[in-house]
Design a protein around this motif. Structure first.
Motif, PDB file in Angstrom:
ATOM      1  N   ARG A   7       0.834  -1.214   0.000  1.00 59.16           N
ATOM      2  CA  ARG A   7       0.000   0.000   0.000  1.00 59.16           C
ATOM      3  C   ARG A   7       0.866   1.260   0.000  1.00 59.16           C
ATOM      4  O   ARG A   7       0.584   2.210  -0.725  1.00 59.16           O
ATOM      5  N   LYS A   8       1.920   1.258   0.793  1.00 60.93           N
ATOM      6  CA  LYS A   8       2.804   2.425   0.860  1.00 60.93           C
ATOM      7  C   LYS A   8       3.505   2.651  -0.478  1.00 60.93           C
ATOM      8  O   LYS A   8       3.558   3.767  -0.995  1.00 60.93           O
ATOM      9  N   LYS A   9       4.016   1.584  -1.070  1.00 55.19           N
ATOM     10  CA  LYS A   9       4.728   1.679  -2.349  1.00 55.19           C
ATOM     11  C   LYS A   9       3.797   2.218  -3.442  1.00 55.19           C
ATOM     12  O   LYS A   9       4.161   3.124  -4.195  1.00 55.19           O
ATOM     13  N   ILE A  10       2.589   1.677  -3.531  1.00 59.69           N
ATOM     14  CA  ILE A  10       1.645   2.108  -4.570  1.00 59.69           C
ATOM     15  C   ILE A  10       1.198   3.548  -4.316  1.00 59.69           C
ATOM     16  O   ILE A  10       1.065   4.338  -5.258  1.00 59.69           O
ATOM     17  N   ARG A  11       0.976   3.904  -3.069  1.00 63.48           N
ATOM     18  CA  ARG A  11       0.602   5.295  -2.735  1.00 63.48           C
ATOM     19  C   ARG A  11       1.665   6.264  -3.236  1.00 63.48           C
ATOM     20  O   ARG A  11       1.354   7.312  -3.817  1.00 63.48           O
ATOM     21  N   GLU A  12       2.939   5.920  -3.047  1.00 63.94           N
ATOM     22  CA  GLU A  12       4.035   6.771  -3.529  1.00 63.94           C
ATOM     23  C   GLU A  12       4.038   6.864  -5.049  1.00 63.94           C
ATOM     24  O   GLU A  12       4.222   7.936  -5.619  1.00 63.94           O
ATOM     25  N   LEU A  13       3.814   5.737  -5.729  1.00 64.43           N
ATOM     26  CA  LEU A  13       3.774   5.740  -7.192  1.00 64.43           C
ATOM     27  C   LEU A  13       2.605   6.580  -7.712  1.00 64.43           C
ATOM     28  O   LEU A  13       2.752   7.308  -8.696  1.00 64.43           O
ATOM     29  N   LYS A  14       1.462   6.486  -7.047  1.00 69.41           N
ATOM     30  CA  LYS A  14       0.293   7.274  -7.462  1.00 69.41           C
ATOM     31  C   LYS A  14       0.578   8.769  -7.360  1.00 69.41           C
ATOM     32  O   LYS A  14       0.138   9.545  -8.203  1.00 69.41           O
ATOM     33  N   GLU A  16       3.267  10.293  -7.849  1.00 70.28           N
ATOM     34  CA  GLU A  16       4.181  10.739  -8.904  1.00 70.28           C
ATOM     35  C   GLU A  16       3.472  11.028 -10.226  1.00 70.28           C
ATOM     36  O   GLU A  16       4.048  11.653 -11.104  1.00 70.28           O
ATOM     37  N   VAL A  17       2.232  10.561 -10.366  1.00 67.28           N
ATOM     38  CA  VAL A  17       1.504  10.716 -11.633  1.00 67.28           C
ATOM     39  C   VAL A  17       0.488  11.844 -11.480  1.00 67.28           C
ATOM     40  O   VAL A  17      -0.424  11.753 -10.662  1.00 67.28           O
ATOM     41  N   LEU A  19      -2.760  14.262 -12.064  1.00 62.83           N
ATOM     42  CA  LEU A  19      -4.149  13.910 -12.340  1.00 62.83           C
ATOM     43  C   LEU A  19      -4.439  13.871 -13.839  1.00 62.83           C
ATOM     44  O   LEU A  19      -5.112  12.964 -14.327  1.00 62.83           O
ATOM     45  N   GLU A  20      -3.900  14.826 -14.598  1.00 58.55           N
ATOM     46  CA  GLU A  20      -4.146  14.854 -16.044  1.00 58.55           C
ATOM     47  C   GLU A  20      -3.654  13.565 -16.706  1.00 58.55           C
ATOM     48  O   GLU A  20      -4.278  13.041 -17.622  1.00 58.55           O
ATOM     49  N   GLU A  21      -2.516  13.068 -16.246  1.00 59.35           N
ATOM     50  CA  GLU A  21      -1.963  11.824 -16.778  1.00 59.35           C
ATOM     51  C   GLU A  21      -2.830  10.635 -16.344  1.00 59.35           C
ATOM     52  O   GLU A  21      -3.059   9.714 -17.124  1.00 59.35           O
ATOM     53  N   LYS A  22      -3.328  10.656 -15.117  1.00 59.49           N
ATOM     54  CA  LYS A  22      -4.227   9.585 -14.661  1.00 59.49           C
ATOM     55  C   LYS A  22      -5.490   9.569 -15.515  1.00 59.49           C
ATOM     56  O   LYS A  22      -5.993   8.497 -15.865  1.00 59.49           O
ATOM     57  N   ILE A  23      -5.999  10.741 -15.862  1.00 63.20           N
ATOM     58  CA  ILE A  23      -7.196  10.820 -16.701  1.00 63.20           C
ATOM     59  C   ILE A  23      -6.905  10.235 -18.080  1.00 63.20           C
ATOM     60  O   ILE A  23      -7.694   9.440 -18.607  1.00 63.20           O
ATOM     61  N   ARG A  24      -5.764  10.588 -18.661  1.00 66.70           N
ATOM     62  CA  ARG A  24      -5.397  10.064 -19.982  1.00 66.70           C
ATOM     63  C   ARG A  24      -5.267   8.540 -19.940  1.00 66.70           C
ATOM     64  O   ARG A  24      -5.793   7.828 -20.793  1.00 66.70           O
ATOM     65  N   ARG A  25      -4.570   8.038 -18.945  1.00 67.00           N
ATOM     66  CA  ARG A  25      -4.397   6.586 -18.812  1.00 67.00           C
ATOM     67  C   ARG A  25      -5.739   5.896 -18.559  1.00 67.00           C
ATOM     68  O   ARG A  25      -5.981   4.786 -19.041  1.00 67.00           O
ATOM     69  N   ASP A 155      -0.934   0.560 -14.855  1.00 66.42           N
ATOM     70  CA  ASP A 155       0.101  -0.467 -15.004  1.00 66.42           C
ATOM     71  C   ASP A 155       0.958  -0.616 -13.751  1.00 66.42           C
ATOM     72  O   ASP A 155       1.323  -1.729 -13.374  1.00 66.42           O
ATOM     73  N   PHE A 156       1.279   0.500 -13.086  1.00 64.34           N
ATOM     74  CA  PHE A 156       2.152   0.419 -11.912  1.00 64.34           C
ATOM     75  C   PHE A 156       1.471  -0.234 -10.709  1.00 64.34           C
ATOM     76  O   PHE A 156       2.126  -0.534  -9.716  1.00 64.34           O
ATOM     77  N   GLN A 157       0.170  -0.476 -10.799  1.00 68.77           N
ATOM     78  CA  GLN A 157      -0.554  -1.175  -9.735  1.00 68.77           C
ATOM     79  C   GLN A 157      -0.577  -2.687  -9.955  1.00 68.77           C
ATOM     80  O   GLN A 157      -1.060  -3.426  -9.105  1.00 68.77           O
ATOM     81  N   MET A 158      -0.060  -3.120 -11.095  1.00 72.05           N
ATOM     82  CA  MET A 158      -0.003  -4.546 -11.415  1.00 72.05           C
ATOM     83  C   MET A 158       1.314  -5.118 -10.903  1.00 72.05           C
ATOM     84  O   MET A 158       2.380  -4.709 -11.353  1.00 72.05           O
ATOM     85  N   LEU A 159       1.229  -6.047  -9.975  1.00 71.61           N
ATOM     86  CA  LEU A 159       2.418  -6.657  -9.387  1.00 71.61           C
ATOM     87  C   LEU A 159       2.469  -8.135  -9.741  1.00 71.61           C
ATOM     88  O   LEU A 159       1.452  -8.733 -10.106  1.00 71.61           O
ATOM     89  N   GLU A 160       3.641  -8.692  -9.650  1.00 74.74           N
ATOM     90  CA  GLU A 160       3.794 -10.117  -9.959  1.00 74.74           C
ATOM     91  C   GLU A 160       2.948 -10.960  -9.001  1.00 74.74           C
ATOM     92  O   GLU A 160       2.298 -11.914  -9.406  1.00 74.74           O
ATOM     93  N   GLU A 161       2.979 -10.588  -7.737  1.00 75.24           N
ATOM     94  CA  GLU A 161       2.212 -11.330  -6.729  1.00 75.24           C
ATOM     95  C   GLU A 161       1.911 -10.388  -5.567  1.00 75.24           C
ATOM     96  O   GLU A 161       2.746  -9.571  -5.189  1.00 75.24           O
ATOM     97  N   ILE A 162       0.694 -10.502  -5.015  1.00 74.44           N
ATOM     98  CA  ILE A 162       0.338  -9.720  -3.837  1.00 74.44           C
ATOM     99  C   ILE A 162      -0.071 -10.679  -2.722  1.00 74.44           C
ATOM    100  O   ILE A 162      -0.516 -11.794  -2.997  1.00 74.44           O
ATOM    101  N   PRO A 163       0.070 -10.245  -1.469  1.00 74.39           N
ATOM    102  CA  PRO A 163      -0.375 -11.105  -0.368  1.00 74.39           C
ATOM    103  C   PRO A 163      -1.895 -11.279  -0.412  1.00 74.39           C
ATOM    104  O   PRO A 163      -2.618 -10.322  -0.654  1.00 74.39           O
TER     105      PRO A 163
END
Length: 177
Positions: A7-14, A16-17, A19-25, A155-163
């Motif tokens: 959760r902490k890692k993904i929050r940090e990645l979010k 960095e992006v 809002l305009e880029e989130k809308i485009r994606r 895409d950055f929310q997709m991980l190989e494996e999550i608990p």
């Protein structure tokens, strides 16, 4: 990684992006949702009213609410209640999290929900989903067994494996950019 670390890692990645880029994606993701035969055929779809850090759904809801029964969740204590989105004038700020929620009668015919678009903090390639930690969606998803459960993520929310824990509900499909 433990859930808190993810959760902490993904929050940090979010963060960095912009809002305009989130809308485009998000537009890329939503076009994929629209192309699903299950979405095209569905009459009743459960979506969510996005927060700034999630895959953006506002334009999608506006585009489709006149053609389909679009349901949005409303937080009620520890549960999610469903109400139909009938246009921008039906929305109020939710009491618990400040997320937009529709007014109107509660929608209770959960067997008629055909497709659910589900947000999440992270997903993996086995269609597991990790939410924010309160179990709102896991409880709701267990009460809609007939619906196709589609996770949506950047895409950055997709991980190989999550608990995963025994109460976590798996998605049928996950769509990212």
């Amino acid at each position: 990684m433990e859930k808190a670390e993810v959760r902490k890692k993904i929050r940090e990645l979010k963060r960095e992006v912009p809002l305009e880029e989130k809308i485009r994606r998000s537009e890329v993701i939503m076009r994929q949702v629209e192309s699903l035969p299950a979405f095209q055929q569905a009459q009743t779809v459960l979506l969510y009213w996005s927060m700034a850090d999630e895959v953006q759904t506002h334009a999608f809801v506006e585009k489709w609410y006149k053609d389909k029964v679009l349901l949005l969740p409303c937080v009620d204590g520890d549960d999610l209640r469903l109400r139909q989105y009938t246009g921008p004038e039906c929305m109020v700020e939710g009491e618990q999290f400040g997320i937009g929620e529709p007014t109107g009668p509660e929608f209770t015919d959960l067997d008629s929900v055909e497709l659910i678009m589900v947000p999440g903090v992270a997903f993996d390639h086995q269609c597991n989903r990790m939410g924010r930690g309160r179990g709102f969606y896991d409880r709701l998803l267990k009460s809609t067994p007939n619906a196709l459960k589609v996770g949506v993520a950047f895409d950055f929310q997709m991980l190989e494996e999550i608990p995963v824990e025994e109460f976590d509900v798996k998605m049928d499909k996950v769509i990212s950019e």
